[in-house]
Design an enzyme around this catalytic site. Sequence first.
Site, PDB file in Angstrom:
ATOM      1  CB  CYS A  40      28.573 -28.336 -24.436  1.00 54.59           C
ATOM      2  SG  CYS A  40      28.748 -27.524 -22.835  1.00 54.59           S
ATOM      3  CG  ASP A  97      31.261 -26.386 -20.216  1.00 57.33           C
ATOM      4  OD1 ASP A  97      30.393 -25.561 -20.589  1.00 57.33           O
ATOM      5  OD2 ASP A  97      31.007 -27.315 -19.424  1.00 57.33           O
ATOM      6  NE  ARG A 150      22.677 -33.066 -26.399  1.00 53.56           N
ATOM      7  CZ  ARG A 150      22.409 -32.409 -25.261  1.00 53.56           C
ATOM      8  NH1 ARG A 150      23.036 -31.275 -25.009  1.00 53.56           N
ATOM      9  NH2 ARG A 150      21.558 -32.887 -24.348  1.00 53.56           N
ATOM     10  CD  GLN A 209      26.669 -30.786 -26.039  1.00 50.57           C
ATOM     11  OE1 GLN A 209      25.589 -30.351 -25.677  1.00 50.57           O
ATOM     12  NE2 GLN A 209      27.128 -30.644 -27.283  1.00 50.57           N
ATOM     13  NE  ARG A 263      20.444 -30.504 -18.275  1.00 50.67           N
ATOM     14  CZ  ARG A 263      20.985 -29.668 -19.165  1.00 50.67           C
ATOM     15  NH1 ARG A 263      20.780 -28.374 -19.056  1.00 50.67           N
ATOM     16  NH2 ARG A 263      21.712 -30.109 -20.158  1.00 50.67           N
ATOM     17  CG  HIS A 319      26.182 -32.947 -20.692  1.00 45.48           C
ATOM     18  ND1 HIS A 319      24.987 -33.573 -21.012  1.00 45.48           N
ATOM     19  CD2 HIS A 319      26.054 -31.661 -21.137  1.00 45.48           C
ATOM     20  CE1 HIS A 319      24.182 -32.703 -21.614  1.00 45.48           C
ATOM     21  NE2 HIS A 319      24.798 -31.549 -21.706  1.00 45.48           N
TER      22      HIS A 319
HETATM   23  N1   CP Z   1      24.588 -28.171 -23.940  1.00 42.75           N
HETATM   24  C1   CP Z   1      23.472 -28.295 -23.202  1.00 42.75           C
HETATM   25  O1   CP Z   1      23.229 -29.336 -22.579  1.00 42.75           O
HETATM   26  O2   CP Z   1      22.659 -27.224 -23.241  1.00 42.75           O
HETATM   27  P1   CP Z   1      21.342 -26.960 -22.353  1.00 42.75           P
HETATM   28  O3   CP Z   1      21.815 -26.680 -20.944  1.00 42.75           O
HETATM   29  O4   CP Z   1      20.707 -25.769 -22.988  1.00 42.75           O
HETATM   30  O5   CP Z   1      20.473 -28.177 -22.399  1.00 42.75           O
HETATM   31  N1  NVA Z   2      29.230 -27.672 -17.463  1.00 39.63           N
HETATM   32  C1  NVA Z   2      27.996 -27.015 -17.799  1.00 39.63           C
HETATM   33  C2  NVA Z   2      27.394 -27.656 -19.028  1.00 39.63           C
HETATM   34  C3  NVA Z   2      26.119 -27.009 -19.500  1.00 39.63           C
HETATM   35  C4  NVA Z   2      25.503 -27.729 -20.664  1.00 39.63           C
HETATM   36  C5  NVA Z   2      27.025 -27.086 -16.641  1.00 39.63           C
HETATM   37  O1  NVA Z   2      26.936 -28.133 -15.991  1.00 39.63           O
HETATM   38  O2  NVA Z   2      26.364 -26.093 -16.354  1.00 39.63           O
END
Ligand code: CP
Ligand code: NVA
Length: 320
Positions: A271, A231, A299, A139, A109, A136
């Site tokens: 998400c 989102d 997930r 997700q 990540r 992502h």
């Molecule tokens: N939706 C998602 O990826 O959540 P987190 O940021 O908690 O991993």
């Molecule tokens: N768009 C958001 C998704 C979080 C799971 C971010 O990148 O913070």
Amino acid sequence: MTTFLATKRDLLTFDDVTPEEIRRLFQRTAWLKQNRRIRSNQPTLAGRSLGMIFEKPSTRTRVSFETGMFELGGQALFLSSQEIQLGRGEELSDSARVLSRYVDAIMVRTFAHKKVEVLAEYATVPVINGLSDDFHPCQVLADLFTYEEHRGAITGKSVAWIGDGNNMANSWIQASAKLGFRLVLACPEGYEPESTCLARARQQAQQTGGVIEVVRSPRDAVFQADLVCTDTWTSMGQEAEQRKRQQAFADYCVDQALMATASSDALFMHCLPAHRGEEVTAEVMDGPQSVIWDEAENRLHVQKALLEWLMGVDIGVVKD
Ligand code: CP
Ligand code: NVA
């Protein structure tokens, strides 16, 4: 049970999977979900390790990958970039090669999507994108599975995306091209999805019947939609822009009045993490059309199937 893939496969974006592979993945996901608590299940990833590099915070991604590996008999290593040499400037390409000597797959990540690509280029084990600034995919795989679990095939359906043309939006755009559904994104001026991602997906969508439109008005996007998604207005890494974004997105809250213009059996997805009263009202989040907790749970199941596949375990549907 164990068969090794001839070449390593990664999941950086939806470009890395075919529609047929998604279908197989979902079949295996359904089986894993249904049989989660059966003690005699084969620990398909016994002795395997997943390295998880986090340069941004996480609840769902971290816990679902870690629990998923544990449930399949393997282990996951949480590698905060603050606590590994990457955070002190060790090259990503070197880290990729070193980690590949220890673990069987790497989940990352991070910020720039290029970093995920570099990691995949230098790692000799599969790399999974657990969220970058641009995509992502884990997700959206879970979201697609969730929709189909509730309503059947998503192909031919109409999905509305309300708000930011962000990493989640880009993965939905790719998914539309891959599985052939209509996606209408309502974004304020200056927050539309990136044009190259759109153009590429529109070209691919010609083969699957997918249609991707970008409009300004949330009502135009949601009208008769089968699924409404949103989102956060401020993604991780954009905190300095929060106030400006709150103003730009003020008319992009998914509320009950907006949901009422969708199809009568439309679902709502987010998400998470969510901000009640900003991008969505508490009434919608906690209402009967909302499947947000199923998305979060799925997930776990989707990623277990994904881990088996990428680590070379045959994901043919296992019979009792
Ligand atoms: N939706 C998602 O990826 O959540 P987190 O940021 O908690 O991993
Ligand atoms: N768009 C958001 C998704 C979080 C799971 C971010 O990148 O913070």
